[in-house]
Design an enzyme around this catalytic site. Structure first.
Site, PDB file in Angstrom:
ATOM      1  CD  GLU A 151      -0.725   0.978   3.552  1.00 52.70           C
ATOM      2  OE1 GLU A 151      -1.091   2.100   3.161  1.00 52.70           O
ATOM      3  OE2 GLU A 151      -0.784   0.606   4.736  1.00 52.70           O
TER       4      GLU A 151
ATOM      5  CE  LYS B 294      -3.812   2.543  11.189  1.00 49.68           C
ATOM      6  NZ  LYS B 294      -3.766   2.023   9.830  1.00 49.68           N
TER       7      LYS B 294
HETATM    8  N1  PSU Z   1      -0.191   1.097   8.466  1.00 50.16           N
HETATM    9  C1  PSU Z   1       0.793   1.931   8.860  1.00 50.16           C
HETATM   10  N2  PSU Z   1       0.577   3.266   8.671  1.00 50.16           N
HETATM   11  C2  PSU Z   1      -0.569   3.741   8.041  1.00 50.16           C
HETATM   12  C3  PSU Z   1      -1.591   2.859   7.619  1.00 50.16           C
HETATM   13  C4  PSU Z   1      -1.337   1.538   7.866  1.00 50.16           C
HETATM   14  O1  PSU Z   1       1.831   1.490   9.381  1.00 50.16           O
HETATM   15  O2  PSU Z   1      -0.683   4.929   7.852  1.00 50.16           O
HETATM   16  C5  PSU Z   1      -2.851   3.361   6.892  1.00 50.16           C
HETATM   17  C6  PSU Z   1      -3.413   2.204   6.068  1.00 50.16           C
HETATM   18  O3  PSU Z   1      -3.364   2.584   4.726  1.00 50.16           O
HETATM   19  C7  PSU Z   1      -4.828   2.021   6.556  1.00 50.16           C
HETATM   20  C8  PSU Z   1      -5.186   3.417   6.965  1.00 50.16           C
HETATM   21  O4  PSU Z   1      -5.659   1.485   5.559  1.00 50.16           O
HETATM   22  O5  PSU Z   1      -3.978   3.863   7.629  1.00 50.16           O
HETATM   23  C9  PSU Z   1      -6.453   3.430   7.818  1.00 50.16           C
HETATM   24  O6  PSU Z   1      -7.014   4.701   7.839  1.00 50.16           O
HETATM   25  P1  PSU Z   1      -8.526   4.924   8.386  1.00 50.16           P
HETATM   26  O7  PSU Z   1      -8.480   4.571   9.839  1.00 50.16           O
HETATM   27  O8  PSU Z   1      -8.810   6.401   8.143  1.00 50.16           O
HETATM   28  O9  PSU Z   1      -9.424   4.029   7.581  1.00 50.16           O
END
Ligand code: PSU
Ligand code: MN
Length: 320
Positions: free
Chosen positions: A25, A165
């Site tokens: 990604e 996360k």
């Molecule tokens: N993993 C990391 N850093 C990130 C992300 C994942 O180490 O920034 C990103 C991914 O792309 C994930 C996104 O899909 O954060 C999720 O964002 P949200 O909670 O707004 O859906």
């Protein structure tokens, strides 16, 4: 009508011949990490995939075109905050393509594109999930739930991550994964890892101890049972930060986000940045290490799945 989608020659040839490919990604490059860590992380992930014997396919949006197998120059373009790349979830892709924009793709957008072009294995750092509420905070209508979860429920892709996360409500996220039918498998762990931390207190019922074991489950899930949901392969972070340290930083970051009225897509990048600062870079180091480790495991799983599918195909076409 075909989508504006360009694959690098290397990635297209690998997919066509059934060779192992790992999708990567780019929201982590465009929004998740600051320069110069973001580009460094992208390069280290690609190298880890190659060392495992697979082809890395960084996915992003460049000038209104989906790129599968982004070049180093294209990654550098997404890594430059001055160019203001958008953060693309799956639902944002069509409007961003129409507008001719650049965008880093989140887990939801990357999984959707990987499924469309036929890449079954995908590495990221941590997935999105159900966001937390502060103590005594009333839920504001529907809770903030990442689109990652719903997309993983419909994209037949194996996402290798260090768990949801740590900024999230892990118990609620684990429940949502169950409801959505997304298989969760520990890779050499029986506990849901929590991104920066290796412990969450949430047990995992299923585990595998090598890539061949993971590939076997993927084959059974998709090829034998015909399931279409994604599979989460969970890898403990190799350089974890103590859970109490992470927890204190997350609570402070959440309070600050509320105070500043941070909303929507900005929430996750804001919280990740605040936790990184509050832990004096320890969370940052953990993040870089886990991204590389996940890419390496994804490479091994892609190699094993490609070999297992070839063997199964050869078996089926053998004359009786
Ligand atoms: N993993 C990391 N850093 C990130 C992300 C994942 O180490 O920034 C990103 C991914 O792309 C994930 C996104 O899909 O954060 C999720 O964002 P949200 O909670 O707004 O859906
Ligand atoms: Mn959200």
């Amino acid at each position: 009508m075909n989508a504006p989608l360009r694959q690098s020659d290397e990635v297209r040839d690998a997919i066509a011949s059934g060779a192992p490919v790992v999708a990567l990604e780019t929201s982590v490059v465009a929004q998740g990490l600051p320069p110069p860590d973001n580009l460094e992380a992208a390069r280290r992930c690609a190298a880890a995939v190659r060392r495992a014997g697979a082809v890395p396919a960084a996915i992003g949006v460049i000038g209104g075109e989906i790129v599968v197998g982004a070049s180093d120059a294209e990654l550098a373009r997404l890594a430059d905050p001055a160019r203001r790349p958008a953060k693309a979830a799956a639902r944002d892709l069509a409007p961003l393509l129409a507008a001719g924009r650049d965008a880093g793709t989140t887990v939801s957008a990357t999984a959707a594109i990987a499924a469309r072009v036929g890449i079954p294995v995908f590495a990221t750092g941590g997935i999105g999930g159900v966001h937390r509420l502060l103590r005594d905070e009333e839920p504001a209508g529907a809770a903030d739930v990442s689109a990652d979860l719903h997309e993983l429920a419909r994209a037949p892709v194996c996402v290798v991550s260090a768990g949801p996360k740590a900024i999230l409500d892990l118990a609620a996220t684990a429940e949502a994964l169950e409801t959505l039918g997304i298989a969760t498998i520990g890779y050499r762990t029986s506990e849901l890892p929590a991104f920066y931390a290796d412990a969450s207190g949430i047990p995992l019922e299923h585990r595998v101890d090598d890539a061949a074991g993971a590939a076997r489950i993927l084959q059974l899930h998709w090829d034998a049972l015909g399931r279409r949901e994604g599979v989460l392969l969970l890898v403990a972070p190799p350089a974890p930060v103590a859970q109490e340290v992470v927890e204190a930083a997350v609570l402070a970051a959440l309070a600050e986000a509320r105070e500043r009225g941070v909303r929507g897509k900005a929430v996750t990048p804001f919280l990740l940045g605040a936790v990184s600062r509050a832990t004096h870079g320890r969370a940052r180091a953990a993040n870089l290490a886990l991204l590389e480790r996940n890419a390496a495991v994804a490479g091994e799983v892609a190699v094993a799945l490609s070999a297992a599918r070839r063997a199964a195909g050869a078996l089926q076409s053998r004359p009786v």
